[in-house]
Design a protein around this motif. Structure first.
Motif, PDB file in Angstrom:
ATOM      1  N   PRO A 107       0.827  -1.213   0.000  1.00  0.00           N
ATOM      2  CA  PRO A 107       0.000   0.000   0.000  1.00  0.00           C
ATOM      3  C   PRO A 107       0.855   1.255   0.000  1.00  0.00           C
ATOM      4  CG  PRO A 107       0.067  -0.954   2.192  1.00  0.00           C
ATOM      5  CD  PRO A 107       0.786  -1.923   1.291  1.00  0.00           C
ATOM      6  N   VAL A 108       0.430   2.252  -0.763  1.00  0.00           N
ATOM      7  CA  VAL A 108       1.167   3.508  -0.808  1.00  0.00           C
ATOM      8  C   VAL A 108       0.209   4.677  -0.591  1.00  0.00           C
ATOM      9  CG1 VAL A 108       2.875   2.565  -2.411  1.00  0.00           C
ATOM     10  CG2 VAL A 108       0.918   3.842  -3.307  1.00  0.00           C
ATOM     11  N   ALA A 109       0.785   5.774  -0.142  1.00  0.00           N
ATOM     12  CA  ALA A 109       0.109   7.068  -0.147  1.00  0.00           C
ATOM     13  C   ALA A 109       0.812   7.909  -1.203  1.00  0.00           C
ATOM     14  CB  ALA A 109       0.201   7.732   1.219  1.00  0.00           C
ATOM     15  N   ILE A 110       0.107   8.876  -1.745  1.00  0.00           N
ATOM     16  CA  ILE A 110       0.689   9.722  -2.778  1.00  0.00           C
ATOM     17  C   ILE A 110       0.587  11.185  -2.358  1.00  0.00           C
ATOM     18  CG2 ILE A 110       0.418  10.576  -5.150  1.00  0.00           C
ATOM     19  CD1 ILE A 110      -0.330   7.816  -6.040  1.00  0.00           C
ATOM     20  N   THR A 111       1.690  11.900  -2.527  1.00  0.00           N
ATOM     21  CA  THR A 111       1.690  13.343  -2.331  1.00  0.00           C
ATOM     22  C   THR A 111       1.753  14.013  -3.696  1.00  0.00           C
ATOM     23  OG1 THR A 111       2.813  13.178  -0.186  1.00  0.00           O
ATOM     24  CG2 THR A 111       2.877  15.300  -1.297  1.00  0.00           C
ATOM     25  N   LEU A 112       0.751  14.824  -3.999  1.00  0.00           N
ATOM     26  CA  LEU A 112       0.722  15.545  -5.259  1.00  0.00           C
ATOM     27  C   LEU A 112       1.475  16.862  -5.072  1.00  0.00           C
ATOM     28  CD1 LEU A 112      -3.045  15.062  -6.196  1.00  0.00           C
ATOM     29  CD2 LEU A 112      -1.112  13.546  -6.652  1.00  0.00           C
ATOM     30  N   ILE A 113       2.584  17.013  -5.772  1.00  0.00           N
ATOM     31  CA  ILE A 113       3.396  18.221  -5.677  1.00  0.00           C
ATOM     32  C   ILE A 113       2.898  19.194  -6.735  1.00  0.00           C
ATOM     33  CG2 ILE A 113       5.727  19.152  -5.639  1.00  0.00           C
ATOM     34  CD1 ILE A 113       5.182  17.008  -3.512  1.00  0.00           C
ATOM     35  N   MET A 114       2.134  20.193  -6.306  1.00  0.00           N
ATOM     36  CA  MET A 114       1.467  21.095  -7.226  1.00  0.00           C
ATOM     37  C   MET A 114       2.348  22.304  -7.547  1.00  0.00           C
ATOM     38  SD  MET A 114      -1.063  19.079  -7.222  1.00  0.00           S
ATOM     39  CE  MET A 114      -2.013  19.912  -8.467  1.00  0.00           C
ATOM     40  N   THR A 115       2.622  22.522  -8.840  1.00  0.00           N
ATOM     41  CA  THR A 115       3.512  23.594  -9.288  1.00  0.00           C
ATOM     42  C   THR A 115       2.974  24.223 -10.579  1.00  0.00           C
ATOM     43  OG1 THR A 115       4.884  22.250 -10.764  1.00  0.00           O
ATOM     44  CG2 THR A 115       5.452  22.213  -8.408  1.00  0.00           C
ATOM     45  N   LYS A 116       3.695  25.236 -11.052  1.00  0.00           N
ATOM     46  CA  LYS A 116       3.351  25.838 -12.338  1.00  0.00           C
ATOM     47  C   LYS A 116       3.458  24.831 -13.476  1.00  0.00           C
ATOM     48  CE  LYS A 116       4.900  30.545 -11.222  1.00  0.00           C
ATOM     49  NZ  LYS A 116       5.908  31.596 -11.532  1.00  0.00           N
ATOM     50  N   HIS A 117       4.321  23.842 -13.316  1.00  0.00           N
ATOM     51  CA  HIS A 117       4.548  22.855 -14.371  1.00  0.00           C
ATOM     52  C   HIS A 117       3.349  21.927 -14.566  1.00  0.00           C
ATOM     53  CE1 HIS A 117       9.007  23.532 -14.754  1.00  0.00           C
ATOM     54  NE2 HIS A 117       8.795  24.046 -13.564  1.00  0.00           N
ATOM     55  N   ASN A 118       2.588  21.696 -13.508  1.00  0.00           N
ATOM     56  CA  ASN A 118       1.541  20.670 -13.603  1.00  0.00           C
ATOM     57  C   ASN A 118       0.160  21.131 -13.159  1.00  0.00           C
ATOM     58  OD1 ASN A 118       1.504  20.586 -10.727  1.00  0.00           O
ATOM     59  ND2 ASN A 118       3.139  19.064 -10.710  1.00  0.00           N
ATOM     60  N   GLU A 119      -0.034  22.407 -12.817  1.00  0.00           N
ATOM     61  CA  GLU A 119      -1.313  22.853 -12.275  1.00  0.00           C
ATOM     62  C   GLU A 119      -2.468  22.597 -13.243  1.00  0.00           C
ATOM     63  OE1 GLU A 119      -1.092  26.984 -11.371  1.00  0.00           O
ATOM     64  OE2 GLU A 119      -0.386  27.567 -13.364  1.00  0.00           O
ATOM     65  N   HIS A 120      -2.185  22.596 -14.530  1.00  0.00           N
ATOM     66  CA  HIS A 120      -3.224  22.322 -15.524  1.00  0.00           C
ATOM     67  C   HIS A 120      -3.621  20.848 -15.530  1.00  0.00           C
ATOM     68  CE1 HIS A 120       0.599  21.406 -17.461  1.00  0.00           C
ATOM     69  NE2 HIS A 120      -0.046  20.673 -18.356  1.00  0.00           N
ATOM     70  N   GLU A 121      -2.839  20.007 -14.859  1.00  0.00           N
ATOM     71  CA  GLU A 121      -3.138  18.572 -14.797  1.00  0.00           C
ATOM     72  C   GLU A 121      -3.620  18.147 -13.414  1.00  0.00           C
ATOM     73  OE1 GLU A 121       0.131  16.978 -18.110  1.00  0.00           O
ATOM     74  OE2 GLU A 121       0.450  16.546 -15.973  1.00  0.00           O
ATOM     75  N   ALA A 122      -4.040  19.098 -12.598  1.00  0.00           N
ATOM     76  CA  ALA A 122      -4.396  18.796 -11.214  1.00  0.00           C
ATOM     77  C   ALA A 122      -5.443  17.684 -11.114  1.00  0.00           C
ATOM     78  CB  ALA A 122      -4.895  20.059 -10.511  1.00  0.00           C
ATOM     79  N   ASP A 123      -6.493  17.765 -11.915  1.00  0.00           N
ATOM     80  CA  ASP A 123      -7.552  16.747 -11.841  1.00  0.00           C
ATOM     81  C   ASP A 123      -7.034  15.375 -12.281  1.00  0.00           C
ATOM     82  OD1 ASP A 123      -9.423  18.525 -10.873  1.00  0.00           O
ATOM     83  OD2 ASP A 123     -10.241  18.999 -12.861  1.00  0.00           O
ATOM     84  N   SER A 124      -6.186  15.353 -13.301  1.00  0.00           N
ATOM     85  CA  SER A 124      -5.625  14.079 -13.765  1.00  0.00           C
ATOM     86  C   SER A 124      -4.683  13.480 -12.720  1.00  0.00           C
ATOM     87  CB  SER A 124      -4.882  14.284 -15.087  1.00  0.00           C
ATOM     88  OG  SER A 124      -5.764  14.692 -16.109  1.00  0.00           O
ATOM     89  N   MET A 125      -3.935  14.335 -12.021  1.00  0.00           N
ATOM     90  CA  MET A 125      -3.063  13.857 -10.945  1.00  0.00           C
ATOM     91  C   MET A 125      -3.896  13.238  -9.819  1.00  0.00           C
ATOM     92  SD  MET A 125      -0.303  17.004 -10.867  1.00  0.00           S
ATOM     93  CE  MET A 125       0.641  16.385  -9.462  1.00  0.00           C
ATOM     94  N   ARG A 126      -5.006  13.870  -9.508  1.00  0.00           N
ATOM     95  CA  ARG A 126      -5.903  13.324  -8.477  1.00  0.00           C
ATOM     96  C   ARG A 126      -6.472  11.976  -8.913  1.00  0.00           C
ATOM     97  NH1 ARG A 126      -8.083  19.152  -8.537  1.00  0.00           N
ATOM     98  NH2 ARG A 126      -6.751  20.183  -6.983  1.00  0.00           N
ATOM     99  N   ASP A 127      -6.783  11.844 -10.203  1.00  0.00           N
ATOM    100  CA  ASP A 127      -7.298  10.563 -10.709  1.00  0.00           C
ATOM    101  C   ASP A 127      -6.257   9.458 -10.542  1.00  0.00           C
ATOM    102  OD1 ASP A 127      -9.705  11.719 -11.414  1.00  0.00           O
ATOM    103  OD2 ASP A 127      -9.138  12.030 -13.527  1.00  0.00           O
TER     104      ASP A 127
END
Length: 261
Positions: A107-127
């Motif tokens: 089992p893993v937990a995931i930390t989403l590192i939100m930046t200018k590089h990926n903010e447009h992919e926020a929903d996809s990162m959450r998926d």
């Protein structure tokens, strides 16, 4: 990590967080992990997931399950993630690691590192996080380096700044401490002033850590006498790193430009 340092830590700690950088690149990682596990320590690994797919890693984590494995995710595509990490193929490796961990039942937990590089992919990162992790969190407060270099601040996304709770104190240096690869112990990974050399002083050296930690928590410099300290959201060592980096006040402080901090 040398055997002598592992012996010191096994006598001084019950919970061990293995982090970096990337801890799994250390040639002694698996030996150190097994040594700590066999002594009943509660183990947590913070990783970028790039080596999580390796057979020897999966075998060790399956036979000796950690308390927690937290994987950092830097994007939902190669374009976004690789541009942030500056490492071609990094996204492919983290996804390979997540697939392998799921197949192995780790089992893993995931930390989403939100930046200018990926903010447009926020929903996809959450998926991705919902698909591969038991739980996930989002982190957008990109800080300077520990010695106050400003380079990482350029990646901050204003959309994901703020939201931290009011700082009410921290037991760093009292109930936990940080040790670098050279055996230098400090109050935490941010407050690294006046390190204690565990290779020379052993466990006894840790008795001096609480006083060093308390001294680093005192409000000095631009934070001395601040009237908003009761609602501050940043600890003193982190505030000092921001100040050394000459970061804009809005990145870490409630005061506006031109006012006394």
């Amino acid at each position: 990590m040398q055997f002598q340092l592992r012996h010191v830590l096994s006598r001084a700690a019950h919970w061990l967080q293995l982090t970096g950088g990337e801890p799994m690149i250390d040639r002694d990682f698996l030996k150190a992990y097994a040594y700590a596990y066999e002594r009943g320590m509660l183990l947590e690994i913070l990783t970028n997931g790039s080596r999580l797919h390796r057979d020897e890693v999966l075998d060790t984590l399956t036979r000796m399950p950690p308390h927690k494995v937290t994987v950092s995710l830097y994007g939902a595509s190669e374009e976004a993630a690789d541009s942030l990490t500056r490492t071609k193929g990094s996204f492919r490796l983290v996804m390979k690691g997540l697939e392998a961990a799921r197949a192995a039942g780790i089992p893993v937990a995931i930390t989403l590192i939100m930046t200018k590089h990926n903010e447009h992919e926020a929903d996809s990162m959450r998926d991705i996080a919902r698909e591969y992790a038991d739980r996930f969190s989002e982190y957008g407060s990109i800080s300077p380096t520990y010695d106050g270099q400003p380079d990482p601040l350029a990646a901050q996304s204003p959309r994901f700044l703020g939201g931290n709770t009011v700082f009410r104190g921290c037991p760093a240096g009292h109930t936990f401490f940080h040790v670098d690869p050279f055996g230098l112990a400090t109050m935490c990974k941010v407050g690294r002033e006046n390190p204690i050399d565990l290779m020379t002083n052993g466990v006894a050296g840790l008795h001096g850590l609480p006083a060093l930690a308390d001294a680093q928590m005192l409000r000095t410099g631009g934070c001395s006498g601040c009237k908003l300290s009761g609602t501050c959201r940043v600890c003193r060592p982190m505030a000092k790193a921001y100040q050394l980096a000459k970061a804009p006040l809005e990145n870490y402080c409630q005061h506006r430009e031109g006012e006394s901090a």
